[in-house]
Design a protein around this motif. Structure first.
Motif, mmCIF file in Angstrom:
data_model
loop_
_atom_site.group_PDB
_atom_site.id
_atom_site.type_symbol
_atom_site.label_atom_id
_atom_site.label_comp_id
_atom_site.label_asym_id
_atom_site.label_seq_id
_atom_site.Cartn_x
_atom_site.Cartn_y
_atom_site.Cartn_z
ATOM 1 N N PRO A 185 -7.938 7.136 -42.706
ATOM 2 C CA PRO A 185 -7.228 6.391 -42.625
ATOM 3 C C PRO A 185 -7.229 5.496 -44.436
ATOM 4 N N TYR A 186 -8.907 5.900 -44.677
ATOM 5 C CA TYR A 186 -9.026 5.892 -47.019
ATOM 6 C C TYR A 186 -8.721 5.980 -47.513
ATOM 7 N N VAL A 187 -7.630 7.608 -47.123
ATOM 8 C CA VAL A 187 -7.246 8.276 -47.616
ATOM 9 C C VAL A 187 -5.971 8.024 -47.953
ATOM 10 N N LEU A 188 -5.168 8.176 -49.080
ATOM 11 C CA LEU A 188 -3.927 7.632 -49.377
ATOM 12 C C LEU A 188 -3.437 8.723 -50.001
ATOM 13 N N GLY A 189 -2.211 9.436 -50.075
ATOM 14 C CA GLY A 189 -1.634 10.955 -50.718
ATOM 15 C C GLY A 189 -0.091 9.799 -51.197
ATOM 16 N N ILE A 190 0.309 10.144 -52.401
ATOM 17 C CA ILE A 190 0.970 9.403 -53.457
ATOM 18 C C ILE A 190 1.698 10.311 -53.803
ATOM 19 N N ARG A 191 3.181 10.469 -52.284
ATOM 20 C CA ARG A 191 3.912 11.456 -52.831
ATOM 21 C C ARG A 191 5.544 10.696 -53.345
ATOM 22 N N ILE A 247 -9.377 5.403 -51.573
ATOM 23 C CA ILE A 247 -9.307 6.747 -52.258
ATOM 24 C C ILE A 247 -7.987 7.095 -52.229
ATOM 25 N N VAL A 248 -7.503 7.240 -53.949
ATOM 26 C CA VAL A 248 -6.295 7.524 -53.491
ATOM 27 C C VAL A 248 -6.583 9.466 -54.031
ATOM 28 N N SER A 249 -5.265 9.727 -53.003
ATOM 29 C CA SER A 249 -5.210 11.380 -53.478
ATOM 30 C C SER A 249 -4.712 12.368 -53.834
ATOM 31 N N ALA A 250 -4.486 12.217 -55.152
ATOM 32 C CA ALA A 250 -2.910 12.656 -56.569
ATOM 33 C C ALA A 250 -3.614 14.455 -57.187
ATOM 34 N N THR A 251 -3.967 14.792 -55.787
ATOM 35 C CA THR A 251 -4.446 16.564 -56.133
ATOM 36 C C THR A 251 -3.236 17.129 -55.724
ATOM 37 N N GLY A 252 -1.655 16.999 -56.383
ATOM 38 C CA GLY A 252 -0.793 18.124 -56.159
ATOM 39 C C GLY A 252 -0.159 18.275 -54.985
ATOM 40 N N VAL A 253 0.961 19.047 -54.749
ATOM 41 C CA VAL A 253 1.490 19.643 -53.823
ATOM 42 C C VAL A 253 1.661 21.086 -52.971
ATOM 43 N N THR A 254 1.647 21.247 -51.478
ATOM 44 C CA THR A 254 1.920 22.493 -51.218
ATOM 45 C C THR A 254 3.399 22.861 -50.518
ATOM 46 N N PRO A 255 4.098 23.441 -51.087
ATOM 47 C CA PRO A 255 5.522 23.330 -50.689
ATOM 48 C C PRO A 255 5.842 23.371 -49.137
ATOM 49 N N ASN A 256 6.150 22.615 -48.787
ATOM 50 C CA ASN A 256 7.094 22.368 -47.315
ATOM 51 C C ASN A 256 7.824 23.517 -46.678
ATOM 52 N N VAL A 257 6.916 25.055 -46.315
ATOM 53 C CA VAL A 257 7.824 25.750 -45.643
ATOM 54 C C VAL A 257 7.501 25.650 -44.233
#
Length: 500
Positions: free
Chosen positions: A126-132, A313-323
């Motif tokens: 719950p303390y890790v947010l991804g921003i997309r 924590i903000v996780s802004a480490t890129g993306v993976t294709p939504n396949v």
């Protein structure tokens, strides 16, 4: 028993995904075939539309990204029918997709533009947010109001923007590279921008013209059904405008950078206490770092052995294709990054199935000065070109590769500077056989040119340099510039006079 798919003669053009690639593709198809229904299938109640489009030069383009309700799109294009539902399954043999609402839609040509989702450093914490997307950006703003210290993990565009925009909150920024923004900059450009980070920001915020349509309050129940797990499409280039990114503390900018490290482990408060670990205080001007007495909800241990507590924590480490939803029962060829491989007509390895935007991986023989990056501009170009290819294929015409894939060209803003990236701007894939030329005026502009065998292969322009068109042409025409030497960047020589 599932209902059998209707006969394929009833097939339509179907586009999956309400982001820039999908919407651009649907709009283009709707214009091309005004008497046919184009289906746009999207899991989110809002779509992303391109507005204020400007062609700055032959290849460079600028536009705003606006969230709109799907009814606005249907008003603009009466032959686009939006289906608000996720895709459950693709039956490529039968030319049919099954949506989450249980309906089946037969296609004659299908374009998959389902985007990508954030790589989270840790699922389900719950303390890790991804921003997309807009949702996660608003969630982030809510959390920030109560925060005294946050940690940002990642070195891409979103991390860069965040670090610059956040005020009144300590920020510990962990990156795995030597310098910030390595996807966009080398150390020199990073250094040029870092000085801006340390300087106090002037209060005058530049007003942005983009209006916003948010999903706040509308269809809350519909959205909880479609699991808010990262279905939204990606954020726009000035996504943090209109979000008030202030924490609880009264100062403006406090940033500590930890380089060349990654997250080793994340501890919740109880676990941390039981293990009797020690964490560091926020490092200040070369004073020795002491043990932090304050208790934090979450702690991060980095691979450089340092441990810091923070509010989240903000996780802004890129993306993976939504396949994911499309793979079952279909033999797509995938790229190394997990995207659907497409050829130079945006066609996947399955008949009549195309893909565009973040979900796809370009698998054709690329131009020596173009590379795929999961950016807005490429999503728009690919969506537009995919529609052209689908139209050509269905009327039996041939079509040339779109010009935008000749040269990588991207314009954006970082830290309020205009940033233009051209070609192999970071000498990507050129090996050691290249040289750099630089010109830098602190606080004003930074110009870097990548040369190979006397030819310009790429450039980074930060600030108002007015060189983008000239450099774009020099990279495209691959003229031998050896004789100009350093004059190429001499500010007293008007380079355009040479090459017009």
């Amino acid at each position: 028993m599932e209902a059998a798919c209707p006969p394929t003669t009833a097939g339509k053009f179907v586009v999956v995904g309400g982001g820039i690639a999908g919407v651009t593709c649907a709009e283009q198809l709707a214009t091309h075939f005004p008497s046919e229904d184009i289906l746009l299938v999207t899991a989110s109640p809002v779509i992303k539309a391109v507005t204020n489009f400007k062609q700055i030069s032959k290849i460079l383009e600028e536009f705003d990204v606006e969230e709109q309700s799907s009814t606005m799109l249907e008003k603009r294009f009466p032959n686009i029918k939006v289906i608000e539902s996720g895709v459950k399954q693709l039956k490529s043999e039968e030319h049919c997709i099954v949506t989450e609402d249980g309906n089946q839609h037969v296609y004659k040509k299908l374009c998959l533009c389902a985007g990508a989702k954030p790589k989270l450093i840790c699922e389900g914490n719950p303390y890790v947010l991804g921003i997309r997307d807009t949702d996660s950006a608003q969630e982030f703003q809510k959390q920030l109001i109560k925060a005294k210290r946050i940690m940002i993990i990642g070195n891409g565009g979103i991390a860069l923007e965040l670090v610059y925009e956040i005020e009144g909150c300590e920020v510990i920024w962990a990156i795995k590279d030597k310098a910030i923004g390595n996807t966009f900059f080398d150390a020199g450009a990073a250094e040029f921008l870092t000085s801006k980070l340390i300087a106090e920001k002037s209060e005058a915020k530049i007003a942005h013209k983009r209006t916003r349509y948010t999903t706040e309050g509308r269809k809350k129940e519909a959205r909880s059904k479609c699991k808010s797990d990262n279905v939204g499409s990606a954020l726009g280039p000035d996504w943090h405008e209109g979000l008030n990114l202030k924490g609880t503390k009264e100062f403006s900018h406090k940033i500590h950078l930890e380089t060349m490290c990654e997250v080793k482990k994340i501890y919740l408060q109880d676990e941390f206490r039981i293990l009797k670990k020690k964490s560091f205080t926020f490092p200040r001007d070369h004073k020795s770092v002491t043990t932090d007495t304050e208790m934090w909800p979450v702690y991060v241990e980095l691979t450089n052995e340092k441990i810091y507590g923070c509010d989240f924590i903000v996780s802004a480490t890129g993306v993976t294709p939504n396949v994911e939803p499309f793979l079952h029962g279909n033999s797509f060829e995938l790229g190394e990054d997990g995207g659907l491989k497409v050829d130079d007509h945006m066609h996947t390895s399955l008949p009549d199935v195309y893909a565009a935007g973040d979900i796809c991986t370009t698998a054709w023989q690329l131009s020596p000065v173009w590379q795929q990056m999961r950016l807005w501009t490429q999503a728009r170009q690919m969506g537009w070109y995919a529609a052209k290819c689908m139209a050509a294929a269905s009327s039996g015409d041939s079509i040339d590769m779109d010009f935008s894939f000749e040269l990588f060209a991207h314009v954006t803003k970082f830290f309020n500077y205009k940033v233009v990236l051209l070609g192999k701007y970071n000498a990507q894939g050129l090996g050691s056989d290249h040289e750099l030329m630089l010109r830098c005026t602190k606080g004003q502009e930074y110009v870097k040119v990548v040369m190979q065998n006397g030819r310009m292969m790429g450039a980074v322009l930060i600030g108002e340099t007015d060189l983008e068109e000239t450099f774009e042409n020099l990279i495209l025409n691959q003229m031998n510039l050896s004789s100009y030497g350093e004059d190429l960047l001499d500010p007293n020589i008007d380079i355009e006079d040479y090459f017009d």
